[in-house]
Design a protein around this motif. Structure first.
Motif, PDB file in Angstrom:
ATOM      1  N   CYS B  90      58.945  98.880  50.829  1.00 17.29           N
ATOM      2  CA  CYS B  90      57.946  98.224  50.838  1.00 17.29           C
ATOM      3  C   CYS B  90      58.282  96.798  51.871  1.00 17.29           C
ATOM      4  O   CYS B  90      59.241  96.155  52.011  1.00 17.29           O
ATOM      5  N   THR B  91      57.328  96.656  52.923  1.00 15.06           N
ATOM      6  CA  THR B  91      57.302  95.685  53.860  1.00 15.06           C
ATOM      7  C   THR B  91      56.414  94.399  53.485  1.00 15.06           C
ATOM      8  O   THR B  91      55.981  93.733  54.649  1.00 15.06           O
ATOM      9  N   GLY B  92      56.185  94.268  52.279  1.00 14.71           N
ATOM     10  CA  GLY B  92      55.098  93.041  51.894  1.00 14.71           C
ATOM     11  C   GLY B  92      55.993  91.783  52.238  1.00 14.71           C
ATOM     12  O   GLY B  92      57.165  91.834  52.695  1.00 14.71           O
ATOM     13  N   THR B  93      55.322  90.657  51.991  1.00 14.94           N
ATOM     14  CA  THR B  93      55.798  89.508  52.666  1.00 14.94           C
ATOM     15  C   THR B  93      57.132  89.042  51.820  1.00 14.94           C
ATOM     16  O   THR B  93      58.138  88.660  52.048  1.00 14.94           O
ATOM     17  N   ALA B  94      57.127  89.185  50.313  1.00  9.95           N
ATOM     18  CA  ALA B  94      58.190  89.045  49.355  1.00  9.95           C
ATOM     19  C   ALA B  94      59.411  89.824  49.913  1.00  9.95           C
ATOM     20  O   ALA B  94      60.382  89.477  50.052  1.00  9.95           O
ATOM     21  N   CYS B  95      59.093  91.003  50.018  1.00 11.41           N
ATOM     22  CA  CYS B  95      60.294  91.910  50.420  1.00 11.41           C
ATOM     23  C   CYS B  95      60.657  91.686  51.859  1.00 11.41           C
ATOM     24  O   CYS B  95      61.861  91.798  52.087  1.00 11.41           O
TER      25      CYS B  95
ATOM     26  N   LYS C 367      42.899  79.997  38.037  1.00 12.74           N
ATOM     27  CA  LYS C 367      43.190  81.026  39.131  1.00 12.74           C
ATOM     28  C   LYS C 367      44.737  81.765  38.860  1.00 12.74           C
ATOM     29  O   LYS C 367      45.444  81.031  38.504  1.00 12.74           O
ATOM     30  N   VAL C 368      44.722  83.006  39.001  1.00 13.74           N
ATOM     31  CA  VAL C 368      45.852  83.631  38.740  1.00 13.74           C
ATOM     32  C   VAL C 368      46.763  83.937  40.177  1.00 13.74           C
ATOM     33  O   VAL C 368      46.167  84.147  40.997  1.00 13.74           O
ATOM     34  N   PHE C 369      47.948  83.314  40.180  1.00 11.39           N
ATOM     35  CA  PHE C 369      48.684  83.581  41.265  1.00 11.39           C
ATOM     36  C   PHE C 369      50.030  84.326  41.041  1.00 11.39           C
ATOM     37  O   PHE C 369      50.460  84.524  40.015  1.00 11.39           O
ATOM     38  N   ALA C 370      50.354  85.021  42.050  1.00 14.43           N
ATOM     39  CA  ALA C 370      51.474  85.831  42.080  1.00 14.43           C
ATOM     40  C   ALA C 370      52.830  84.816  42.880  1.00 14.43           C
ATOM     41  O   ALA C 370      52.653  84.974  43.922  1.00 14.43           O
ATOM     42  N   LEU C 371      53.634  84.646  42.089  1.00 18.22           N
ATOM     43  CA  LEU C 371      54.734  83.694  42.455  1.00 18.22           C
ATOM     44  C   LEU C 371      55.909  84.558  43.070  1.00 18.22           C
ATOM     45  O   LEU C 371      56.311  85.479  42.200  1.00 18.22           O
ATOM     46  N   GLY C 404      68.821  76.070  46.984  1.00 12.77           N
ATOM     47  CA  GLY C 404      68.057  76.101  48.279  1.00 12.77           C
ATOM     48  C   GLY C 404      67.044  75.091  48.147  1.00 12.77           C
ATOM     49  O   GLY C 404      66.980  74.421  47.198  1.00 12.77           O
ATOM     50  N   THR C 405      66.811  74.728  49.368  1.00 16.39           N
ATOM     51  CA  THR C 405      65.727  73.683  49.782  1.00 16.39           C
ATOM     52  C   THR C 405      64.246  74.338  49.755  1.00 16.39           C
ATOM     53  O   THR C 405      64.194  75.139  50.794  1.00 16.39           O
ATOM     54  N   PHE C 406      63.386  73.652  49.204  1.00 15.01           N
ATOM     55  CA  PHE C 406      61.900  74.151  49.508  1.00 15.01           C
ATOM     56  C   PHE C 406      61.537  73.766  50.952  1.00 15.01           C
ATOM     57  O   PHE C 406      61.819  72.793  51.665  1.00 15.01           O
ATOM     58  N   LYS C 407      61.227  74.936  51.582  1.00 23.48           N
ATOM     59  CA  LYS C 407      60.417  74.529  52.996  1.00 23.48           C
ATOM     60  C   LYS C 407      59.006  74.625  52.830  1.00 23.48           C
ATOM     61  O   LYS C 407      58.350  73.754  53.594  1.00 23.48           O
ATOM     62  N   ALA C 408      58.373  75.723  52.514  1.00 20.05           N
ATOM     63  CA  ALA C 408      57.010  75.976  52.657  1.00 20.05           C
ATOM     64  C   ALA C 408      56.670  76.958  51.501  1.00 20.05           C
ATOM     65  O   ALA C 408      57.268  77.871  51.079  1.00 20.05           O
ATOM     66  N   VAL C 409      55.207  76.743  51.099  1.00 22.12           N
ATOM     67  CA  VAL C 409      54.644  77.901  50.321  1.00 22.12           C
ATOM     68  C   VAL C 409      53.513  78.634  51.197  1.00 22.12           C
ATOM     69  O   VAL C 409      52.790  77.971  51.837  1.00 22.12           O
ATOM     70  N   GLN C 410      53.447  79.773  51.030  1.00 23.12           N
ATOM     71  CA  GLN C 410      52.277  80.531  51.872  1.00 23.12           C
ATOM     72  C   GLN C 410      51.536  80.905  51.006  1.00 23.12           C
ATOM     73  O   GLN C 410      51.776  81.695  49.936  1.00 23.12           O
ATOM     74  N   THR C 411      50.306  80.759  51.211  1.00 24.20           N
ATOM     75  CA  THR C 411      49.324  81.150  50.327  1.00 24.20           C
ATOM     76  C   THR C 411      47.993  82.073  51.187  1.00 24.20           C
ATOM     77  O   THR C 411      48.153  81.756  52.465  1.00 24.20           O
ATOM     78  N   GLY C 443      45.715  85.235  45.976  1.00 25.43           N
ATOM     79  CA  GLY C 443      46.520  84.730  44.933  1.00 25.43           C
ATOM     80  C   GLY C 443      47.955  84.832  45.085  1.00 25.43           C
ATOM     81  O   GLY C 443      48.877  84.523  44.195  1.00 25.43           O
ATOM     82  N   GLY C 444      48.405  85.330  46.263  1.00 27.33           N
ATOM     83  CA  GLY C 444      49.758  85.458  46.559  1.00 27.33           C
ATOM     84  C   GLY C 444      50.458  84.201  47.015  1.00 27.33           C
ATOM     85  O   GLY C 444      49.633  83.377  47.672  1.00 27.33           O
ATOM     86  N   MET C 445      51.333  83.856  46.361  1.00 22.41           N
ATOM     87  CA  MET C 445      51.977  82.422  46.594  1.00 22.41           C
ATOM     88  C   MET C 445      53.658  82.905  46.938  1.00 22.41           C
ATOM     89  O   MET C 445      54.289  83.091  46.006  1.00 22.41           O
ATOM     90  N   ILE C 446      54.150  82.868  48.190  1.00 22.02           N
ATOM     91  CA  ILE C 446      55.472  83.065  48.479  1.00 22.02           C
ATOM     92  C   ILE C 446      56.167  81.667  48.789  1.00 22.02           C
ATOM     93  O   ILE C 446      55.500  81.025  49.833  1.00 22.02           O
ATOM     94  N   ILE C 447      56.923  81.479  48.353  1.00 23.36           N
ATOM     95  CA  ILE C 447      57.798  80.372  48.238  1.00 23.36           C
ATOM     96  C   ILE C 447      58.963  80.793  49.281  1.00 23.36           C
ATOM     97  O   ILE C 447      59.577  81.581  49.214  1.00 23.36           O
ATOM     98  N   MET C 448      59.166  79.719  50.472  1.00 24.22           N
ATOM     99  CA  MET C 448      60.226  80.039  51.466  1.00 24.22           C
ATOM    100  C   MET C 448      61.084  78.873  51.065  1.00 24.22           C
ATOM    101  O   MET C 448      60.785  77.700  51.206  1.00 24.22           O
TER     102      MET C 448
END
Lengths: 243, 166, 567, 181
Positions: B90-95, C367-371, C404-411, C443-448
């Motif tokens: 999987c090359t999705g963002t999280a992966c 709203k449903v989010f995928a963390l 780790g330190t929070f940098k950004a959240v991608q939505t 609803g994708g929420m990617i924490i970086m």
């Protein structure tokens, strides 16, 4: 023509480039503009073929809309105020033309369509004297397997006129689109050499609607390919007859 | 219509064509069922070869160029046979954030195959997918249809080597 | 199906459920399932059986997503209500359950005790800060049982709509609910429905867009796997409201479990006459068919999705005309996303006002989010609109792992952007996110964390857009490829200031000129990272050399470049 | 440029191209006589000077940038000239020289120095500048102030461009020439 007063639904009034014009409902912005001698650039549009809307050269500004609209596909509406030639549009169109030049290998000087090419004409019209985007130099091939015609992907701009004329007018459906994204290509049947196609009738319409040197007659040297465009007005008649 | 159109014959007497025919019949041989039919062919045979494309085109009366256009537009369809086993990274963002690029590089270095390629012995194909929706278990890998989460290089090697040894 | 019959089924099922003293719910959504939760459930069942009388009243069943995927496989035990103590049925959640734990959990449940080491506390903000509407049944009902759904008030919205409301009443409720499209665009759902309803046609269609393609988003998948009947009910209500009798669910072929459950759910609904002809003895007919995607992100775009359902290349066409007037097979078509449709039954049951009372002035409901990404609690959450990003990241998500330190959240995935730390107190609603240069998205929420290089993040999304561009329009086809080249140059630290200027110019052109949403939003990840992390871009430039070549570098050092005038 | 007493100094170079653009320049014929008093050719394949003088008014580049030598010359031209013109399709687009860009260098060398060699096939090692990976138009290497496309640009276009510049006006070469003309 008898000066009858038409019912109000039969005409509408709008403004194109500060000129008040009248139009019929169902007409596109491009059509109405042309009726009033305002020519909006474009490469994928061709009278008589279905509307593709892909080249994005005919984008216009419509007041009250936050997005640019393709004039070939957008129908007019009462009171519409359209701008077809703002500095912003001109700048965008220039970059779009540059994208087409940068995408494949258009070497005009050695092209049989040199001088008879709509892409060249459009570059001159829009003031594209150089391409500031990096050339992508893709390794694309050329299909000379047909007895009479040649398909040179180097010069193809994916306007899909050939695909549409082949399916919609000739009814052969030989030409299609394969792949996707930057790798889209015009194909014949199952992407076989053109000469091996069992569906192609060799009618040549694809060659003559092609705006560039991507589809040409064989036996022509640089700048010798004069496309026969005389039949183009009849495409519309053909389509109307089909309906 | 004057010319009678006869139903084309299946490319071979392979039983799997019956499944393909069933899909087409269920959809009334409608042109709209092209993608459904190609799915069935791909699931049954593993890939779409030229005779299959011709057969589907003739059966549904879809032009060859359209069939080819559809078959090459969608990622899931492949015109080349796959290896005996498939390993889908999987090359999705999280992966991506959690290590797929390293896994891909590892596979390339160790087994000499890149995305879409198959090992020389024809045993294992490496594929990638744009997010299989298993982001919470990143990096995720699908081994022959079975999804595994939080996959390490060691786990991946274990599976791939087991396949190659089989 | 009459209202009375529905009530009867519900009561029957509730009676059965009450008779079961101790229920063990095993999460069987994709994430836990990939950790073999289905096998664990089997083991639990057979162990309970082998215990015989000792495990009387113990029932093991598979349920949908419980949300906290990173702690999976999850198991929840419902203990019998202790009426003497005045307790509601207490629940115990177990985390990280392995095959070895199966037996002792069964024994503990049978004996009324708990396996302390495995307990997942549920009084943490992850659970308490959520507001569950779309996911109200997820993790509680068996997704493969229509009776379970009905017992949880399922299909009562549909039956009420058909028997007590006119299509206009339904439209009214949806309109006043303030619901907006959950697929990303945020178009008012009521307005969309009314447009389709008003259009005169002999045939209309409803399409559920379940082609969840954003990398990093799995909300729709969870809903489809955990509560498939909810979608069917929502679609049927939509069909009734807009006057459609045929519907399609366009679902990713990459979601086999969701497909299997949807197929089963459709069959069950047909059997109970909740799909078919003359539903609830009204003239209303409705049927639903599944259509599988084949791996093309662009098919999330409405007109491309239509092309794909029609069996063609999933290529968008210019709008207008919009699908609401000219859609599938040229007929008026209502296209809604999974989550939007999943909200509908709740709206009909509770009234549009009820949804409108949740959220902010312009963004109503939940709203449903995928963390996912660098966050402790990975998984699925449903929150009221207007909650702050900080609450999501630090309370519900429990912060960044490994110190780790929070940098950004991608939505918003490839159409969205990155929000930096100083904006964390921003409320999550359509307008605020847009102002911050990103979008709500699906609803994708990617924490970086600080390990993420933002130029590389932009490159990642651009590569995605380039791969997924259909190739129809020039700006997207060529522009995404050109932008990717420039971003790769940046990542390789060989780009000049001129390259950066060109990147910005291309962002503008591709955004303004592309045909569909994919191209129009493809520059967003670049624009937003440029906005907040421009220093990282500047740091990626090649050191000290400007693009115009002035001043002249020392040409003599170039090997093999003899200083002669002409050849 | 409008200083009538002092002639405008012009430098021209011929990079990777066929020299056709310089030929087209000579095709100005009798108009050369008209222009001659107004300009001074300080550096060019057609004059015999060894250095591009600093502070040259106008630089004209024919040909694409194919090797390190081309690149170095383009950089020198840019440094020495106040106003730089890309003359002809090779300079403006890469044109025919850039047709090698779809091949890798080894293929090119093999074709040129091995497959087509009559005797002693070998890659050149001495006095030949290294090829660049890709043939580039001039503006990808240095800033260019005016583009005059054409293969070659017609003498009329060159005359027009020069006379407009000498008159202190900004010419629009697309009035008389275009890609491939």
């Amino acid at each position: 023509m008898a000066r009858q007063k038409l019912p109000p639904t039969q005409t509408l009034t709008m403004k194109i480039d500060d000129v008040d014009v009248t139009a019929k409902p169902g007409q596109t912005i491009k059509d109405v503009a042309r009726d009033h001698d305002i020519i909006i650039p474009g490469l994928c549009y061709l009278d008589g073929l279905s509307i593709w809307g892909g080249c994005r050269l005919c984008l216009v500004e419509v007041e009250g809309m936050n997005k640019l609209l393709a004039s070939c596909s957008t129908e007019v509406a009462e009171g519409m105020v359209v701008h077809t030639d703002s500095p912003k549009l001109r700048a965008y169109r220039k970059v779009v033309i540059e994208m087409l030049f940068a995408e494949r290998n258009h070497v005009c000087s050695v092209c049989v369509s040199n001088g008879g090419c709509e892409l060249q004409d459009m570059a001159v019209e829009l003031g594209v004297d150089h391409v500031h985007l990096p050339y992508m130099d893709p390794d694309v091939n050329l299909d000379s397997s047909n007895d009479r015609f040649r398909l040179d992907h180097n010069r193809c701009i994916m306007c899909t006129r050939c695909v549409r004329v082949c399916g919609e007018i000739e009814g052969a459906f030989t030409k299609g689109i394969g792949g996707r994204g930057i790798d889209v290509r015009i194909i014949n049947d199952l992407n076989m050499p053109w000469g091996e196609s069992q569906t192609c009738t060799s009618c040549g319409k694809c060659v003559h609607v092609c705006p560039t040197g991507a589809l040409v007659e064989k036996g022509t040297a640089a700048a010798e390919m004069d496309k026969r465009r005389a039949f183009l007005p009849y495409l519309t008649i053909m389509r109307e007859a089909q309906r | 219509m004057i010319a009678t159109i006869t139903k084309p014959e299946a490319p071979s007497d392979d039983k799997r064509w019956k499944i393909v025919q069933a899909t087409m019949r269920r959809n009334g041989y409608s042109r709209n069922a092209l993608i459904e039919t190609l799915h069935t062919v791909q699931n049954s045979f593993g890939y779409l070869d030229e005779p299959a494309l011709r057969y589907v085109a003739a059966s549904l009366r879809v032009p060859l160029s359209n069939v080819y256009g559809v078959a090459t537009f969608y990622h899931l369809f492949t015109l080349k046979p796959q290896g005996e086993h498939t390993c889908v990274l999987c090359t999705g963002t999280a992966c991506y954030i959690k290590g797929t690029p390293e896994l891909l590089q590892h596979v390339e270095e160790r087994y000499g195959i890149r995305d879409g390629e198959t090992t020389e012995d024809g045993k294992v194909s490496l594929l990638t997918a744009r997010c299989i929706g298993a982001c919470s278990m990143a990096p995720a890998v699908v081994f022959d249809g079975e999804m595994e989460g939080e996959v390490t290089q060691e786990q991946l090697d274990e599976q791939v080597e087991a396949w190659m040894a089989s | 199906m009459t209202p009375e019959e529905l009530i009867q089924i519900a009561e029957e099922r509730r009676g059965q459920q009450a008779a079961v003293g101790k229920r063990i719910n095993v999460c069987a959504a994709a994430s836990c399932m990939s950790r073999h939760s289905d096998k664990i459930a089997e083991e639990m069942s057979s162990h309970a059986e082998s215990l015989g009388d000792k495990a009387e009243g113990v029932e093991v069943r598979c349920v949908g997503c419980m949300g906290l995927c990173s702690a999976g496989p999850l198991v929840e035990v419902d203990h019998p209500a202790d009426e003497a103590a005045g307790n509601d049925a207490p629940k115990t959640m177990y985390r990280g359950v392995s095959m070895d734990d199966a037996d002792r959990i069964v024994e503990a449940a049978a004996g009324g005790t708990t396996v302390e080491q495995l307990v997942q506390p549920t009084d943490i903000p992850y659970f308490s800060r959520q507001k569950r509407i779309v996911t109200e049944n997820s993790g509680y009902i068996d997704p493969e049982s229509i009776e379970d759904y009905i017992a949880a008030d399922g299909y009562s919205g549909l039956v009420t709509a058909l028997t007590e409301m006119s299509p206009n009443d339904v439209l009214h409720e949806v309109t006043i609910s303030g619901l907006r499209g959950r697929g990303g665009g945020g178009f008012p759902t009521g307005l969309k429905w009314s447009t389709v309803a008003k259009t005169d046609a002999d045939k209309k269609y409803v399409v559920c867009n379940a082609d969840e393609g954003d990398p990093g988003a799995f909300m729709d998948r969870a809903v489809l796997e955990s509560d498939p009947h909810r979608i069917i009910e929502g679609m049927t209500i939509a069909g009734y409201a807009v006057g459609a009798s045929k519907a399609y669910i366009y679902v990713r072929a990459e979601y086999p479990l969701a497909i299997a459950r949807l197929k089963k759910a459709i069959r069950q609904a047909q059997k109970y006459e909740l799909l078919g002809t003359n539903l609830c003895d009204t003239p209303f007919n409705f049927e639903i068919e599944l259509r599988l995607g084949a791996g093309a992100f662009v098919c999330g775009e409405e007109t491309a999705l239509i092309a794909s359902i029609e069996g063609r290349r999933g290529v968008p066409r210019p709008r207008p005309p919009f699908p609401a007037s000219y859609g599938l097979y040229g007929k008026p078509t209502l296209i809604n996303n999974v989550e939007t449709l999943a909200t509908i039954p709740w709206i009909v049951r509770n009234g549009g006002d009820a949804l409108a009372s949740i959220g902010t002035a312009k963004s109503k409901g939940t709203k449903v989010f995928a963390l996912a990404g660098k966050i402790v609690n990975n998984g699925l959450i449903e929150v009221p609109m207007g909650i702050s990003l900080r609450e999501i990241v630090y309370d519900i998500g429990d912060g960044i792992p490994d110190g780790g330190t929070f940098k950004a959240v991608q939505t918003g995935g490839p159409s969205g952007g990155c929000v930096p730390g100083n904006l964390l107190d921003m409320p999550v609603d359509y307008e605020s996110l847009q102002e911050a240069g990103t979008i709500m998205g699906s609803g994708g929420m990617i924490i970086m964390d600080e390990a993420s290089n933002m130029v590389d993040v932009a490159r990642f999304f651009m590569e995605f857009c380039k791969d997924e561009s259909c190739g129809k329009c020039t700006p997207c086809r060529v522009g995404t490829a050109q932008m990717l080249d420039l971003l790769e140059k940046l990542c390789a630290k060989s780009a000049t200031e001129k390259d950066l200027e060109l990147l910005k110019e291309l962002c503008d052109v591709v955004k303004a000129c592309s045909l569909c949403g994919l191209g129009q939003t493809a520059p967003n990840p670049v624009l937003s990272t440029l906005r907040y992390f421009e220093d990282e871009y500047m740091g990626s430039l090649v050191g000290g050399v400007s693009g115009d070549g002035r001043p002249v570098p020392d040409v003599e050092t170039k090997a093999g470049a003899p200083d002669r005038i002409e050849r | 440029m409008s200083d009538k007493k002092k002639p405008v100094t012009i430098a021209t170079v011929w990079l990777d191209g066929c020299s056709g653009c310089h030929m087209s320049f000579l095709d100005l014929d009798e108009r050369l006589v008209e222009i001659a008093p107004l300009i001074e050719m300080v550096y060019s394949p057609v004059v015999d000077s060894k250095e591009i003088p600093k502070g040259t008014d106008v630089g004209i580049i024919e040909g694409a940038i194919s090797n390190e030598d081309d690149r170095a010359k383009a950089l020198k031209m840019r440094a020495a000239c106040g106003f730089l013109i890309s003359l002809g399709d090779c300079a403006v687009t890469g044109n025919v020289p850039s047709m090698r860009n779809v091949f890798d260098q080894k293929e090119c060398f093999d074709r040129s120095y091995h497959e087509n060699a009559q005797l002693q096939p070998m890659d050149p090692t001495v006095c030949v500048p290294p090829l660049l990976d890709k043939v580039l138009p001039v503006h990808q290497v240095v800033d260019v102030d005016l583009y005059v496309p054409g293969c070659p640009p017609p003498a009329d276009a060159i005359y027009y461009v020069l006379s407009e510049l000498l008159a202190g006006r900004q010419p629009d070469p697309l009035l008389l020439t275009r890609f491939g003309k």
